[in-house]
Design a protein around this motif. Structure first.
Motif, PDB file in Angstrom:
ATOM      1  N   LEU A 139       0.824  -1.201   0.000  1.00 54.73           N
ATOM      2  CA  LEU A 139       0.000   0.000   0.000  1.00 54.73           C
ATOM      3  C   LEU A 139       0.866   1.262   0.000  1.00 54.73           C
ATOM      4  N   PHE A 140       2.073   1.174   0.524  1.00 51.90           N
ATOM      5  CA  PHE A 140       2.943   2.337   0.636  1.00 51.90           C
ATOM      6  C   PHE A 140       3.803   2.553  -0.607  1.00 51.90           C
ATOM      7  N   VAL A 141       3.558   1.780  -1.637  1.00 51.26           N
ATOM      8  CA  VAL A 141       4.237   2.010  -2.920  1.00 51.26           C
ATOM      9  C   VAL A 141       3.205   2.170  -4.033  1.00 51.26           C
ATOM     10  N   CYS A 142       1.969   2.494  -3.660  1.00 48.73           N
ATOM     11  CA  CYS A 142       0.911   2.747  -4.647  1.00 48.73           C
ATOM     12  C   CYS A 142       1.047   4.202  -5.103  1.00 48.73           C
ATOM     13  N   GLU A 143       1.709   4.422  -6.193  1.00 47.25           N
ATOM     14  CA  GLU A 143       2.086   5.764  -6.623  1.00 47.25           C
ATOM     15  C   GLU A 143       0.909   6.618  -7.064  1.00 47.25           C
ATOM     16  N   SER A 144      -0.247   6.022  -7.327  1.00 47.36           N
ATOM     17  CA  SER A 144      -1.400   6.802  -7.786  1.00 47.36           C
ATOM     18  C   SER A 144      -2.199   7.396  -6.639  1.00 47.36           C
ATOM     19  N   ASN A 167       2.257  11.203  -5.215  1.00 48.40           N
ATOM     20  CA  ASN A 167       1.085  12.038  -5.490  1.00 48.40           C
ATOM     21  C   ASN A 167       0.174  12.201  -4.281  1.00 48.40           C
ATOM     22  N   LEU A 168       0.558  11.639  -3.134  1.00 44.63           N
ATOM     23  CA  LEU A 168      -0.285  11.694  -1.949  1.00 44.63           C
ATOM     24  C   LEU A 168      -0.346  13.119  -1.411  1.00 44.63           C
ATOM     25  N   LYS A 169      -1.574  13.646  -1.263  1.00 41.43           N
ATOM     26  CA  LYS A 169      -1.780  14.997  -0.761  1.00 41.43           C
ATOM     27  C   LYS A 169      -2.506  15.028   0.580  1.00 41.43           C
ATOM     28  N   LYS A 170      -3.204  13.933   0.913  1.00 38.69           N
ATOM     29  CA  LYS A 170      -3.959  13.906   2.166  1.00 38.69           C
ATOM     30  C   LYS A 170      -3.742  12.566   2.861  1.00 38.69           C
ATOM     31  N   LEU A 171      -3.292  12.614   4.128  1.00 39.13           N
ATOM     32  CA  LEU A 171      -3.017  11.397   4.898  1.00 39.13           C
ATOM     33  C   LEU A 171      -3.650  11.542   6.273  1.00 39.13           C
ATOM     34  N   SER A 172      -4.522  10.568   6.609  1.00 41.79           N
ATOM     35  CA  SER A 172      -5.186  10.545   7.917  1.00 41.79           C
ATOM     36  C   SER A 172      -4.964   9.173   8.541  1.00 41.79           C
ATOM     37  N   LEU A 173      -4.415   9.152   9.751  1.00 38.37           N
ATOM     38  CA  LEU A 173      -4.142   7.909  10.465  1.00 38.37           C
ATOM     39  C   LEU A 173      -4.817   7.981  11.826  1.00 38.37           C
ATOM     40  N   LYS A 192       6.317  13.762  -0.243  1.00 37.48           N
ATOM     41  CA  LYS A 192       6.816  15.130  -0.318  1.00 37.48           C
ATOM     42  C   LYS A 192       5.751  16.133  -0.734  1.00 37.48           C
ATOM     43  N   LYS A 193       4.660  15.681  -1.371  1.00 33.45           N
ATOM     44  CA  LYS A 193       3.608  16.597  -1.809  1.00 33.45           C
ATOM     45  C   LYS A 193       2.443  16.672  -0.825  1.00 33.45           C
ATOM     46  N   LEU A 194       2.627  16.139   0.355  1.00 35.59           N
ATOM     47  CA  LEU A 194       1.543  16.078   1.328  1.00 35.59           C
ATOM     48  C   LEU A 194       1.109  17.483   1.735  1.00 35.59           C
ATOM     49  N   GLU A 195      -0.223  17.732   1.668  1.00 31.97           N
ATOM     50  CA  GLU A 195      -0.800  19.027   2.034  1.00 31.97           C
ATOM     51  C   GLU A 195      -1.655  18.946   3.292  1.00 31.97           C
TER      52      GLU A 195
END
Length: 466
Positions: A139-144, A167-173, A192-195
């Protein structure tokens, strides 16, 4: 005698052909079927051969007990597995899987779902099945992926050495465990593109705790909530616009300022009472105040600021040397405080250094310890210098909630009413279980106070004063 004329042959009217559902363009059929809940779209497979796999080509799925109404957990798991494995379209792009509780279902089933989904052109994944479930490394290498929301209920995340989420912009854990600080750093290095970053109920299995160094160049929103005593948050994101923090340890570097900060929605310290009292008895509280001073200075460019529990308490430990920064852009201010002399003086000090403040909201907190709450037990706190009040020309709205009618609260009301010429509304809302004679005393005293604003409307509970 009657004459009969030959009837002319009229053209025969052809009977209209009934419409055939197969004649509808595929794009329209797909749009119709894909909008149905999962169990309703599955029923369309019996209409014709054309519909047999049409419902499985849907790129967007919402799978929960409402869209898959089955009476057993195992049937729900089988239905989700069937949808993921038999997908016939160009790939799943968005999927939300949620269930109140799949306790007893094998963890490998949920890991299988996420592993298969990682092979799709997946953009959005929201996963919450009500029990512990560790995500697979794939799951941590799913580039899309663009939006990843995982509720793992105490599961331990195993982060691969190389994370590829460009391309990940939103991460919620939510309710996540990490082994150490290194794995969390590996995760952020691949985003690096996380917003948007949200960490809720965050824990670590290592005895030394975890250092969360947030240094993302594009981060705009950061939310953190955890009572874990060994989670140390350090924020370096210069472009951050909104912050919400409810934790124990938060720090910034010296002279660091969030220049693009628009809103500090809530900044609240979950301080443990016993260690704080021990430090108080040893006269070692200034360290808390110095840390809080750095944090408040970093917020000096924000437009909206909310200081929750313990923030004002920490600042009072350095009241003799504190000079707050000037909040040039601050329009809205919310402060939670204990009704004692030290806290009310600190509120007036912050308001004084907010020259363009328009709205002020003050929330009185309940007593958690009389040794910290009552004035007679705070003799060892430093005394603030004489505060020369100024006219607050922009302040138009003041609200006080959970009002208890103490002497220090009434003095604060008097000071605010006498230094706000543009004040339009002053609202006082009592705390629950306040005795009737206290309410009556407040309603009697407040109308006698000097009001600098001639048109201010004062409301006390359900009463409005002229």
């Amino acid at each position: 005698m009657k004459r009969y004329t030959r009837r002319k042959n009229l053209p025969q009217q052809s009977t209209p052909t009934p419409p055939n559902i197969n004649d509808i363009p595929s794009e329209i059929l797909q749009n119709i079927v894909w909008r149905l809940p999962a169990h309703e779209s599955a029923r369309t497979s019996i209409l014709s051969r054309h519909f047999k796999n049409l419902w499985l080509s849907n790129p967007n799925w919402v799978l929960n007990p409402f869209t898959i109404p089955v009476d057993a957990h195992k049937k729900f798991v089988n239905a989700v597995t069937n949808i993921i494995t038999r997908h016939s379209g160009s790939g799943i792009q968005k999927i939300r899987i949620s269930h109140l509780n799949l306790q007893g279902v094998l963890t490998r089933s949920t890991q299988f779902w996420m592993d298969r989904l990682a092979k799709h052109p997946l953009k959005e994944l929201q996963f919450d099945v009500g029990h512990s479930s560790s995500p697979p490394p794939s799951l941590f290498v799913c580039e899309s992926l663009v939006d990843l929301d995982l509720s793992l209920y105490g599961a331990l995340i195993t982060v691969p050495s190389e994370v590829k989420l460009p391309n990940l912009k939103k991460l919620s854990l939510y309710r996540v465990y990490f082994s150490n600080s290194k794995e969390f750093k590996q995760l952020l290095n691949g985003c690096k593109k996380l917003e948007y970053l949200q960490l809720d109920r965050f824990y670590c299995t290592a005895q030394e705790g975890i250092n969360l160094k947030i240094n993302l160049p594009e981060l705009r929103v950061f939310r953190f909530e955890s009572n874990y005593d060994y989670a140390y948050v350090r924020l370096f994101a210069k472009k951050i616009e909104m912050l919400e923090f409810k934790g124990i340890h938060f720090s910034v570097t010296d002279r660091f300022v969030f220049t693009q900060m628009k809103e500090v929605k809530c900044f609240e310290i979950n301080q443990w009472i016993r260690p704080y009292l021990n430090r108080k008895r040893e006269n070692e509280l200034r360290e808390f105040g110095e840390k809080m001073d750095k944090v408040v200075r970093a917020f000096r460019d924000t437009r909206s600021l909310s200081l929750g529990k313990w923030c004002i308490e920490h600042l009072t430990t350095i009241a003799d040397t504190l000079t707050p920064p000037t909040f040039e852009n601050l329009k809205q201010l919310e402060i939670s405080f204990w009704p004692n002399e030290g806290h009310t003086n600190m509120i007036l000090c912050i308001v004084k250094y907010s020259p363009y403040l328009e709205s002020l909201k003050l929330i009185t907190l309940e007593s958690i310890c009389d040794e910290l709450y009552l004035n007679e037990n705070r003799a060892d706190y430093p005394s603030p210098p004489n505060l020369e009040m100024e006219i607050f020309t922009h302040l138009t709205n003041i609200e006080m909630k959970h009002f208890r009618g103490t002497h220090d609260e009434m003095k604060l009301v008097a000071d605010l009413l006498s230094f706000c010429p543009a004040l339009e509304l002053f609202s006082i809302k009592f705390a629950q279980r306040i005795k009737h004679h206290v309410k009556k005393r407040v309603r009697t005293k407040v109308p006698r106070l000097l009001r600098l604003s001639p048109w201010v409307e004062v409301t006390i509970g359900n009463y409005t004063l002229a």
